[in-house]
Each structure stands twice: as structure tokens, then as C-alpha cells.
Design an enzyme around this catalytic site. Structure first.
Site, PDB file in Angstrom:
ATOM      1  N   GLY A 248    -151.883  32.315   3.146  1.00 31.26           N
ATOM      2  CA  GLY A 248    -150.967  31.479   1.881  1.00 31.26           C
ATOM      3  C   GLY A 248    -151.876  30.808   0.529  1.00 31.26           C
ATOM      4  CE1 TYR A 334    -140.720  37.066  -3.796  1.00 34.03           C
ATOM      5  CE2 TYR A 334    -142.353  38.138  -4.115  1.00 34.03           C
ATOM      6  CZ  TYR A 334    -141.771  38.401  -3.250  1.00 34.03           C
ATOM      7  OH  TYR A 334    -141.586  38.365  -2.430  1.00 34.03           O
ATOM      8  CB  CYS A 361    -131.678  53.290 -14.292  1.00 34.84           C
ATOM      9  SG  CYS A 361    -130.842  54.749 -15.271  1.00 34.84           S
ATOM     10  CD  GLU A 362    -132.611  47.178 -11.277  1.00 34.98           C
ATOM     11  OE1 GLU A 362    -132.117  47.887 -10.069  1.00 34.98           O
ATOM     12  OE2 GLU A 362    -132.366  45.846 -11.215  1.00 34.98           O
TER      13      GLU A 362
HETATM   14  N1  LLP Z   1    -148.977  34.584   8.135  1.00 32.76           N
HETATM   15  C1  LLP Z   1    -148.281  34.952   8.646  1.00 32.76           C
HETATM   16  C2  LLP Z   1    -147.198  34.115   9.503  1.00 32.76           C
HETATM   17  C3  LLP Z   1    -146.802  34.578   7.028  1.00 32.76           C
HETATM   18  O1  LLP Z   1    -145.995  34.619   7.122  1.00 32.76           O
HETATM   19  C4  LLP Z   1    -147.928  35.604   5.498  1.00 32.76           C
HETATM   20  C5  LLP Z   1    -147.698  35.753   4.506  1.00 32.76           C
HETATM   21  C6  LLP Z   1    -149.132  35.818   6.215  1.00 32.76           C
HETATM   22  C7  LLP Z   1    -150.498  35.345   7.261  1.00 32.76           C
HETATM   23  C8  LLP Z   1    -150.402  35.757   4.310  1.00 32.76           C
HETATM   24  O2  LLP Z   1    -150.311  34.914   3.192  1.00 32.76           O
HETATM   25  P1  LLP Z   1    -150.896  35.009   2.717  1.00 32.76           P
HETATM   26  O3  LLP Z   1    -152.238  34.643   2.528  1.00 32.76           O
HETATM   27  O4  LLP Z   1    -150.705  36.480   2.281  1.00 32.76           O
HETATM   28  O5  LLP Z   1    -150.530  34.242   1.403  1.00 32.76           O
HETATM   29  N2  LLP Z   1    -144.183  39.707  -0.570  1.00 32.76           N
HETATM   30  C9  LLP Z   1    -144.937  38.187  -1.099  1.00 32.76           C
HETATM   31  C10 LLP Z   1    -145.578  36.730  -0.282  1.00 32.76           C
HETATM   32  C11 LLP Z   1    -144.744  37.040   1.149  1.00 32.76           C
HETATM   33  C12 LLP Z   1    -145.824  36.098   2.553  1.00 32.76           C
HETATM   34  C13 LLP Z   1    -145.112  36.717   3.439  1.00 32.76           C
HETATM   35  N3  LLP Z   1    -145.786  35.775   4.369  1.00 32.76           N
HETATM   36  C14 LLP Z   1    -145.488  37.999  -2.708  1.00 32.76           C
HETATM   37  O6  LLP Z   1    -145.550  39.388  -3.003  1.00 32.76           O
HETATM   38  O7  LLP Z   1    -145.996  36.994  -2.761  1.00 32.76           O
END
Ligand code: LLP
Length: 443
Positions: A248, A334, A361-362
């Protein structure tokens, strides 16, 4: 566009990444093209490893492969000493095909199928992050059948939710993931798991959100998890060896984003662990984290060729590129913001405000609203920065658009790590039933 990592404008006025001229990359690989700055990915991996080493705690940094899961990236993470977090048979398969050591793979997900659990047990992965009771029973039964004892963490929801600049502390978390601490289900899960002959309960997992800029949410999560761990120690005499704090950690997409340094996040977490567990635990737990975006996000750039444009006087000028929501669904999903520049005219000054449209196409297929650029011409190259995380990973074939190639660049060398899909790939899984093929054609 903010130039970072190895990105710079070369004497020809072209954007250069990893010592490679992006105009030449277009000649070699075509567009759209994902360009990954390998040195920057390695630097980010090392920042995590070094920050944890400095903490003196035992640790694992697991790259959250969901951000960008291809075999070359799994190899790179392995070389840098990281572990790997996977969430599906596809990610697990990719990692195993890449020769990633199974004992450093952690398997996540709120709905792992029996087949996925079986595959991961066969592969002898390092740890399952068990999400719910159904999964725990299934895993217990599968492991028992094979006479094995498998490592697990229990995913708990600590009642902290963080997003960017805000974190919300909620009593009862409304989430599809994990065992709730507040309503007692996490306690029940620990009790059950700790009595199992076939599950080795290593500890707890908590993930509070993504693209987080502040440390307070992580600190609060550590406190809540520690409080729960101490309660469990008192009541059940169970001591956790591992606490996994998820991922995160935020990155800079635009000037609005103000992430901390990797070392600041790590220090806040490890300090919180030290203060929350010190004295109460015989020895401090091992800390695992799972960064995804912050390992690969700012290392990625997407290169597009500009095609058509539409100027609506007094309203807006749309400039269309040869990709869009198929290679980057994040703006549509997002409302994510990106910075961009003309890669072939890096020194030209901005003269107009345009909005960058994709080719799908959107109407919702917009990549960037109100971007300042030099007078844009058809054939110009547009580079969009910070597309390394959740872009290729979430790319689709909507409108049957081919997914782009991915190249790693470093020291003036470019290497293909994912080929551009061919038109044959587009129909590769299509089947026309005999019944339909046999129908006489329409006359
Ligand atoms: N660990 C778990 C359990 C997770 O659910 C996630 C991300 C991570 C680690 C890695 O998080 P990061 O360091 O990448 O923030 N598609 C969305 C992001 C979805 C994240 C889901 N889980 C976007 O494009 O912003």
C-alpha cells in the site's frame, strides 16, 4: 512531466529511459509500448531490503506480483532477494515457470479454489494467507490427505482503512477480506488453526489499502494487530512468529501526490512493531511486507503514437493515441491522474491544452484531461509516466485491441519481456461450433 529514475532528455531532444532513446524504441517495438526502467525497479527493491536490514528485525519483503506479474519481473524480484505474493493460479504458475523458489511464495486471495490450493501444496509454497473459515477447512483437509503440515498466516481486518491522505478507523470493517478482529472471528480462527495437526500457524496478516501517503494508518494497524496478538497470547498461549503488514505504500503519479521515502514507511512500521511487542513477546516477530505499486509503479512509462485529433473551438481539443483504457484502465476505473510529454520533442515548450483520448469505442476512454503540450501533430510520440503498476496487469482486449509489448531498459540496452500480442493471439481461444459452421451462409 517529472523526469525521474534514469529518464532524461537526450541531445536530440528525445526522452531517453535506461539509456535508450524512446524514438528508437518505437522503431524497434512499435507502440503502444510499456517501457520499464530496470535500474529503478532494482533501486526500489534495494530500498526496502536496506531499510529492513537497518531495523535489525527479521523480515521478508514480498513483491506483490499483482502489480505487474510477468516471468522476467519474477526473476528480477528473486535476484534482489525478495519473496513473492501471488493471488491466483495464473500468478503462481508465472512465478513457478520463472523458477521462483516456491518456499518464498505466499498465496493470497479470498476465494482460492480447491484446485489452486492443491497446485500450491504440490509446489510446496512457503505460506498460505488464509482468508476465511471455508478456506481453512479446505486447506486442512487437503494437507491432512497428503499427511502434510502447511504454513499459514491468518488475514485479519484490524478495522483500519487507509487511502491516500486519509485513514479511517472503523470498529467493524465491512470488507470481503479476512477475519474480523472486532467481532471475534479472528480469535476463533486462531483457536481453530492453532489446534490443527496440518496447519502451522505462523502469524497474522493485515493489509489496510493502497497508494497510502502517511504512516499513521500503518502504525494504527500495527497497534491493533499487536493488541490482538497479546490477547491471543494471554488467552490461548499462542505466540506469532510473523506479522505481515501488507502493501500500500504510495508513489508519485503527479505533483498532487506526496509519498514518503520507502525508508520512512519501513521505519514507521518497524518502530511501531518494536514499541507494541517489546516486553510482551519473548522475541520480536518477523515482519513481512508486500509492496507492489511502490516497486514497479514509477519505473513504467507507456509510449503511444498520436493519431487523430478533434478541436472543438471554445470547448476542448481531443488528441487520440493508439492505446487507451485497454492498456491503462486506471483513469476510467479510479479517475487516476497521469503526467505525460511528447517523447520525440522533449525540449519544445507547451503551447496548447489538450485531452488525451484512447482509441476504444467508448466516451469514457480518456487517459488524461487538460494536458499542456507543444502543438501536437499526428505521428508524435506521447510518453505517459508511472504506468508500471496495475497497467499491463489490468490490460484487456476490449475492442479486440492487442495488448502491447513490455521492454526492460537499462544501460542503453532494451530487452523484450512480453511480446506484443499478434492478431492470431486475438482469436487463439475462439472456437466456432460445428453446428454453426455447418449452417449455410447468408445469401
Ligand atoms: N497485499 C495485499 C493483500 C493487497 O491486496 C495488495 C493490493 C498489495 C499487497 C499490494 O498493494 P500496493 O503496494 O501495490 O499498493 N488496481 C488498483 C490497486 C489494487 C490493489 C489491490 N491490493 C490500482 O490500480 O490502483
Amino acid at each position: 512531466m517529472y523526469l525521474h529514475g534514469t529518464s532524461k532528455i537526450n541531445p536530440k531532444g528525445h526522452l531517453e529511459i535506461g539509456g535508450c532513446d524512446t524514438v528508437e524504441l518505437k522503431e524497434t517495438y512499435g507502440t503502444p509500448l510499456y517501457i520499464m526502467d530496470e535500474a529503478l525497479i532494482r533501486q526500489r527493491c534495494r530500498e526496502y531490503m536496506e531499510a529492513f536490514r537497518a531495523s535489525g528485525l527479521q523480515f521478508q519483503v514480498a513483491y506483490a506480483s499483482k502489480a505487474f506479474c510477468v516471468m522476467a519481473m519474477c526473476r528480477l524480484a528473486e535476484e534482489e532477494g525478495l519473496s513473492l505474493d501471488v493471488v491466483s493460479e495464473g500468478e503462481l504458475f508465472t512465478a513457478l515457470e520463472a523458477g521462483f523458489p516456491a518456499h518464498r511464495i505466499h498465496f493470497h486471495g479470498n476465494n482460492k479454489t480447491p484446485e489452486e490450493l492443491e497446485m500450491a501444496i504440490q509446489a510446496n509454497i512457503g505460506c498460505f494467507v488464509v482468508d476465511n473459515f471455508v478456506e481453512m477447512h479446505m486447506l486442512q483437509a487437503l494437507a491432512a490427505e497428503k499427511g502434510l503440515k502447511v504454513n499459514i498466516l491468518l488475514r485479519v481486518t484490524p478495522g483500519v482503512e487507509a487511502h491516500t491522505h486519509e485513514y479511517i478507523s472503523t470498529g467493524q470493517t465491512d470488507s470481503k477480506f479476512g477475519f474480523d478482529i472486532g467481532n471475534g472471528s479472528a480469535f476463533d480462527a486462531v483457536e481453530l488453526a492453532s489446534r490443527s495437526q496440518n496447519l502451522r500457524l505462523l502469524g497474522l496478516h493485515s493489509h489496510i489499502g493502497s497508494q497510502i501517503f502517511e504512516v499513521e494508518g500503518f502504525q494504527l494497524a500495527v497497534e491493533r494487530v499487536a493488541q490482538f496478538a497479546l490477547h491471543v497470547k494471554d488467552k490461548l498461549n499462542v505466540i506469532f512468529k510473523v506479522i505481515n503488514l501488507g502493501g500500500g505504500f504510495g508513489i508519485r503519479y503527479t505533483a498532487e501526490d506526496t509519498p514518503l521515502k520507502v525508508s520512512d514507511y519501513v521505519k514507521a512500521i518497524t518502530d511501531a512493531v518494536k514499541s507494541s511487542f517489546a516486553g510482551a513477546y519473548p522475541q520480536l516477530p518477523e515482519i513481512w511486507v508486500e509492496p507492489g505499486r511502490s516497486i514497479v509503479g514509477d519505473a513504467g512509462t507507456t509510449l503511444y503514437t498520436v493519431g487523430t485529433s478533434k478541436d472543438i473551438p471554445g470547448v476542448r481539443k481531443y488528441v487520440s493515441v493508439d492505446g487507451g483504457m485497454t492498456d491503462n484502465p486506471r483513469p476510467a476505473l479510479y479517475e487516476s491522474k497521469y503526467e505525460a510529454m511528447l517523447a520525440n520533442r522533449g525540449r519544445d515548450t507547451a503551447e496548447e491544452t489538450v485531452s488525451i483520448a484512447g482509441k476504444c469505442c467508448e466516451s469514457g476512454d480518456m487517459l488524461i484531461w487538460d494536458l499542456e503540450l507543444p502543438q501536437v501533430k499526428s505521428g508524435d510520440l506521447l510518453a505517459v509516466a508511472c504506468t508500471g503498476a496495475y497497467n499491463y496487469a489490468m490490460a484487456s482486449n476490449y475492442n479486440r485491441i492487442r495488448r502491447p509489448a513490455v521492454v526492460f531498459v537499462q544501460n542503453g540496452q532494451s530487452d523484450l519481456v512480453v511480446k506484443r500480442e499478434s492478431l492470431q493471439d486475438i482469436t487463439a481461444c475462439d472456437v466456432i461450433p460445428e453446428r454453426i459452421a455447418k449452417q449455410p451462409s447468408f445469401k
